[in-house]
Design a protein around this motif. Structure first.
Motif, PDB file in Angstrom:
ATOM      1  N   MET A 109       0.837  -1.176   0.000  1.00 25.45           N
ATOM      2  CA  MET A 109       0.000   0.000   0.000  1.00 25.45           C
ATOM      3  C   MET A 109       0.880   1.236   0.000  1.00 25.45           C
ATOM      4  SD  MET A 109      -2.786   1.105   2.815  1.00 25.45           S
ATOM      5  CE  MET A 109      -3.719   2.564   2.587  1.00 25.45           C
ATOM      6  N   VAL A 110       0.455   2.278  -0.686  1.00 33.88           N
ATOM      7  CA  VAL A 110       1.197   3.524  -0.734  1.00 33.88           C
ATOM      8  C   VAL A 110       0.423   4.571   0.051  1.00 33.88           C
ATOM      9  CG1 VAL A 110       2.007   5.382  -2.232  1.00 33.88           C
ATOM     10  CG2 VAL A 110       2.292   3.008  -2.928  1.00 33.88           C
ATOM     11  N   VAL A 111       1.134   5.277   0.907  1.00 36.61           N
ATOM     12  CA  VAL A 111       0.527   6.351   1.676  1.00 36.61           C
ATOM     13  C   VAL A 111       0.725   7.627   0.887  1.00 36.61           C
ATOM     14  CG1 VAL A 111       0.617   7.632   3.834  1.00 36.61           C
ATOM     15  CG2 VAL A 111       1.082   5.182   3.832  1.00 36.61           C
ATOM     16  N   TYR A 112      -0.353   8.284   0.515  1.00 34.18           N
ATOM     17  CA  TYR A 112      -0.253   9.512  -0.251  1.00 34.18           C
ATOM     18  C   TYR A 112       0.147  10.638   0.677  1.00 34.18           C
ATOM     19  CZ  TYR A 112      -1.228  13.393  -3.302  1.00 34.18           C
ATOM     20  OH  TYR A 112      -1.097  14.526  -4.052  1.00 34.18           O
ATOM     21  N   SER A 113       1.135  11.405   0.267  1.00 36.93           N
ATOM     22  CA  SER A 113       1.600  12.472   1.139  1.00 36.93           C
ATOM     23  C   SER A 113       1.811  13.783   0.408  1.00 36.93           C
ATOM     24  CB  SER A 113       2.893  12.055   1.830  1.00 36.93           C
ATOM     25  OG  SER A 113       3.906  11.870   0.870  1.00 36.93           O
ATOM     26  N   GLY A 114       1.243  13.974  -0.744  1.00 41.58           N
ATOM     27  CA  GLY A 114       1.368  15.270  -1.397  1.00 41.58           C
ATOM     28  C   GLY A 114       1.522  15.136  -2.893  1.00 41.58           C
ATOM     29  N   SER A 115       2.701  14.826  -3.350  1.00 43.16           N
ATOM     30  CA  SER A 115       2.938  14.674  -4.782  1.00 43.16           C
ATOM     31  C   SER A 115       3.545  13.309  -5.047  1.00 43.16           C
ATOM     32  CB  SER A 115       3.885  15.772  -5.281  1.00 43.16           C
ATOM     33  OG  SER A 115       5.194  15.531  -4.806  1.00 43.16           O
ATOM     34  N   ARG A 116       3.631  12.955  -6.297  1.00 42.90           N
ATOM     35  CA  ARG A 116       4.160  11.649  -6.700  1.00 42.90           C
ATOM     36  C   ARG A 116       5.561  11.420  -6.143  1.00 42.90           C
ATOM     37  NH1 ARG A 116       2.261   7.126  -7.671  1.00 42.90           N
ATOM     38  NH2 ARG A 116       2.088   6.302  -9.728  1.00 42.90           N
ATOM     39  N   ASP A 117       6.364  12.491  -6.060  1.00 46.09           N
ATOM     40  CA  ASP A 117       7.739  12.379  -5.590  1.00 46.09           C
ATOM     41  C   ASP A 117       7.842  12.116  -4.094  1.00 46.09           C
ATOM     42  OD1 ASP A 117       8.579  12.919  -8.163  1.00 46.09           O
ATOM     43  OD2 ASP A 117       8.802  15.064  -7.798  1.00 46.09           O
ATOM     44  N   THR A 118       6.772  12.357  -3.359  1.00 48.41           N
ATOM     45  CA  THR A 118       6.855  12.224  -1.908  1.00 48.41           C
ATOM     46  C   THR A 118       6.037  11.054  -1.366  1.00 48.41           C
ATOM     47  OG1 THR A 118       5.069  13.815  -1.601  1.00 48.41           O
ATOM     48  CG2 THR A 118       7.324  14.667  -1.543  1.00 48.41           C
ATOM     49  N   GLU A 119       5.530  10.191  -2.228  1.00 50.18           N
ATOM     50  CA  GLU A 119       4.779   9.036  -1.751  1.00 50.18           C
ATOM     51  C   GLU A 119       5.696   8.096  -0.990  1.00 50.18           C
ATOM     52  OE1 GLU A 119       2.838   7.154  -5.015  1.00 50.18           O
ATOM     53  OE2 GLU A 119       1.429   8.796  -5.289  1.00 50.18           O
ATOM     54  N   LEU A 120       5.192   7.580   0.104  1.00 50.34           N
ATOM     55  CA  LEU A 120       5.931   6.619   0.914  1.00 50.34           C
ATOM     56  C   LEU A 120       5.092   5.365   1.067  1.00 50.34           C
ATOM     57  CD1 LEU A 120       7.109   8.987   3.791  1.00 50.34           C
ATOM     58  CD2 LEU A 120       8.565   7.967   2.040  1.00 50.34           C
ATOM     59  N   SER A 121       5.729   4.216   0.951  1.00 49.12           N
ATOM     60  CA  SER A 121       5.013   2.965   1.181  1.00 49.12           C
ATOM     61  C   SER A 121       4.851   2.769   2.682  1.00 49.12           C
ATOM     62  CB  SER A 121       5.795   1.792   0.587  1.00 49.12           C
ATOM     63  OG  SER A 121       6.968   1.562   1.342  1.00 49.12           O
ATOM     64  N   ASP A 122       3.954   1.878   3.060  1.00 48.72           N
ATOM     65  CA  ASP A 122       3.779   1.559   4.477  1.00 48.72           C
ATOM     66  C   ASP A 122       5.100   1.085   5.086  1.00 48.72           C
ATOM     67  OD1 ASP A 122       1.089   2.218   4.556  1.00 48.72           O
ATOM     68  OD2 ASP A 122       0.413   0.164   4.170  1.00 48.72           O
ATOM     69  N   ASP A 123       5.854   0.273   4.345  1.00 46.78           N
ATOM     70  CA  ASP A 123       7.140  -0.220   4.848  1.00 46.78           C
ATOM     71  C   ASP A 123       8.120   0.926   5.081  1.00 46.78           C
ATOM     72  OD1 ASP A 123       6.310  -2.855   4.883  1.00 46.78           O
ATOM     73  OD2 ASP A 123       7.192  -3.337   2.930  1.00 46.78           O
ATOM     74  N   GLU A 124       8.173   1.892   4.158  1.00 47.53           N
ATOM     75  CA  GLU A 124       9.061   3.036   4.333  1.00 47.53           C
ATOM     76  C   GLU A 124       8.674   3.850   5.565  1.00 47.53           C
ATOM     77  OE1 GLU A 124      10.614   4.603   0.070  1.00 47.53           O
ATOM     78  OE2 GLU A 124       8.428   4.636   0.336  1.00 47.53           O
ATOM     79  N   VAL A 125       7.379   4.075   5.730  1.00 52.02           N
ATOM     80  CA  VAL A 125       6.900   4.831   6.897  1.00 52.02           C
ATOM     81  C   VAL A 125       7.278   4.096   8.175  1.00 52.02           C
ATOM     82  CG1 VAL A 125       4.847   5.658   8.115  1.00 52.02           C
ATOM     83  CG2 VAL A 125       5.032   5.956   5.639  1.00 52.02           C
ATOM     84  N   ASP A 126       7.073   2.782   8.202  1.00 52.83           N
ATOM     85  CA  ASP A 126       7.425   1.988   9.382  1.00 52.83           C
ATOM     86  C   ASP A 126       8.920   2.098   9.684  1.00 52.83           C
ATOM     87  OD1 ASP A 126       4.802   1.185   9.628  1.00 52.83           O
ATOM     88  OD2 ASP A 126       5.151  -0.830   8.801  1.00 52.83           O
ATOM     89  N   ARG A 127       9.766   1.962   8.667  1.00 45.38           N
ATOM     90  CA  ARG A 127      11.221   2.031   8.873  1.00 45.38           C
ATOM     91  C   ARG A 127      11.646   3.414   9.366  1.00 45.38           C
ATOM     92  NH1 ARG A 127      11.301  -1.133   4.173  1.00 45.38           N
ATOM     93  NH2 ARG A 127      11.711   0.699   2.898  1.00 45.38           N
ATOM     94  N   ILE A 128      11.077   4.466   8.796  1.00 47.24           N
ATOM     95  CA  ILE A 128      11.448   5.831   9.191  1.00 47.24           C
ATOM     96  C   ILE A 128      11.109   6.080  10.652  1.00 47.24           C
ATOM     97  CG2 ILE A 128      10.847   8.276   8.892  1.00 47.24           C
ATOM     98  CD1 ILE A 128      10.533   7.624   5.868  1.00 47.24           C
ATOM     99  N   PHE A 129       9.876   5.801  11.027  1.00 47.91           N
ATOM    100  CA  PHE A 129       9.463   6.127  12.391  1.00 47.91           C
ATOM    101  C   PHE A 129      10.033   5.160  13.420  1.00 47.91           C
ATOM    102  CE2 PHE A 129       6.525   8.649   9.881  1.00 47.91           C
ATOM    103  CZ  PHE A 129       6.793   9.886  10.451  1.00 47.91           C
ATOM    104  N   ARG A 130      10.313   3.939  13.015  1.00 47.89           N
ATOM    105  CA  ARG A 130      11.004   3.011  13.920  1.00 47.89           C
ATOM    106  C   ARG A 130      12.430   3.519  14.164  1.00 47.89           C
ATOM    107  NH1 ARG A 130      10.191  -1.683  11.252  1.00 47.89           N
ATOM    108  NH2 ARG A 130       8.089  -1.759  12.075  1.00 47.89           N
ATOM    109  N   ALA A 131      13.083   4.000  13.115  1.00 48.38           N
ATOM    110  CA  ALA A 131      14.439   4.536  13.259  1.00 48.38           C
ATOM    111  C   ALA A 131      14.438   5.780  14.146  1.00 48.38           C
ATOM    112  CB  ALA A 131      15.027   4.866  11.887  1.00 48.38           C
ATOM    113  N   LEU A 132      13.446   6.632  13.970  1.00 51.27           N
ATOM    114  CA  LEU A 132      13.383   7.881  14.731  1.00 51.27           C
ATOM    115  C   LEU A 132      12.884   7.688  16.164  1.00 51.27           C
ATOM    116  CD1 LEU A 132      12.001  10.266  11.977  1.00 51.27           C
ATOM    117  CD2 LEU A 132      14.357  10.091  12.834  1.00 51.27           C
ATOM    118  N   ALA A 133      12.442   6.497  16.506  1.00 47.69           N
ATOM    119  CA  ALA A 133      11.932   6.233  17.851  1.00 47.69           C
ATOM    120  C   ALA A 133      13.046   6.169  18.892  1.00 47.69           C
ATOM    121  CB  ALA A 133      11.132   4.930  17.863  1.00 47.69           C
ATOM    122  N   ASP A 134      14.288   6.092  18.450  1.00 46.84           N
ATOM    123  CA  ASP A 134      15.419   5.968  19.361  1.00 46.84           C
ATOM    124  C   ASP A 134      16.178   7.292  19.455  1.00 46.84           C
ATOM    125  OD1 ASP A 134      17.363   3.885  20.764  1.00 46.84           O
ATOM    126  OD2 ASP A 134      18.570   5.294  19.584  1.00 46.84           O
ATOM    127  N   ALA A 135      16.447   7.752  20.673  1.00 47.14           N
ATOM    128  CA  ALA A 135      17.112   9.047  20.889  1.00 47.14           C
ATOM    129  C   ALA A 135      18.526   9.081  20.301  1.00 47.14           C
ATOM    130  CB  ALA A 135      17.164   9.372  22.379  1.00 47.14           C
TER     131      ALA A 135
END
Length: 120
Positions: A1-27
């Motif tokens: 699934m693709v999460v729409y976030s504005g324009s075609r260049d900024t679409e993020l897949s569910d996996d990308e979103v999960d990886r980004i926020f999992r990475a940012l969860a650590d100080a």
């Protein structure tokens, strides 16, 4: 699934979103990202900044790299780590979209609550 976030260049897949926020969860990873957005650094240089082993810092960098938040490039014998502002921008577009959705919901709720009750 693709999460729409504005324009075609900024679409993020569910996996990308999960990886980004999992990475940012650590100080520590957020701090590494902040530092590498300002200036490139090697894992050895980063290790000196934290009370942890080279291997532990390397694992943090690998998580950030897996999320696309940093990249590595060879400079001489060393591998420099550089923050990726483009991926942060893509995540920000997603958060902006969520904010728009919630602001719209709150505005509709405010409008509903400010309506005059029907007279009987």
């Amino acid at each position: 699934m693709v999460v729409y976030s504005g324009s075609r260049d900024t679409e993020l897949s569910d996996d990308e979103v999960d990886r980004i926020f999992r990475a940012l969860a650590d100080a520590t990873r957020r701090d590494i990202l902040r530092r590498t957005l300002t200036a490139e650094a090697t894992v050895s240089e980063l290790t000196q900044l934290y009370d942890m082993s080279f291997a532990a810092v390397q694992k943090h960098v690998a998580v950030l790299e897996g999320a696309g938040l940093v990249s590595k490039h060879r400079q001489g014998r060393e591998r420099q780590i550089r923050g990726n502002p483009e991926m942060i921008q893509r995540a920000q577009h997603l958060l902006d979209r969520y904010e728009q959705i919630w602001r719209g919901r709150i505005e509709r709720l405010d409008a509903l609550l400010s309506e005059e009750p029907p007279q009987h």
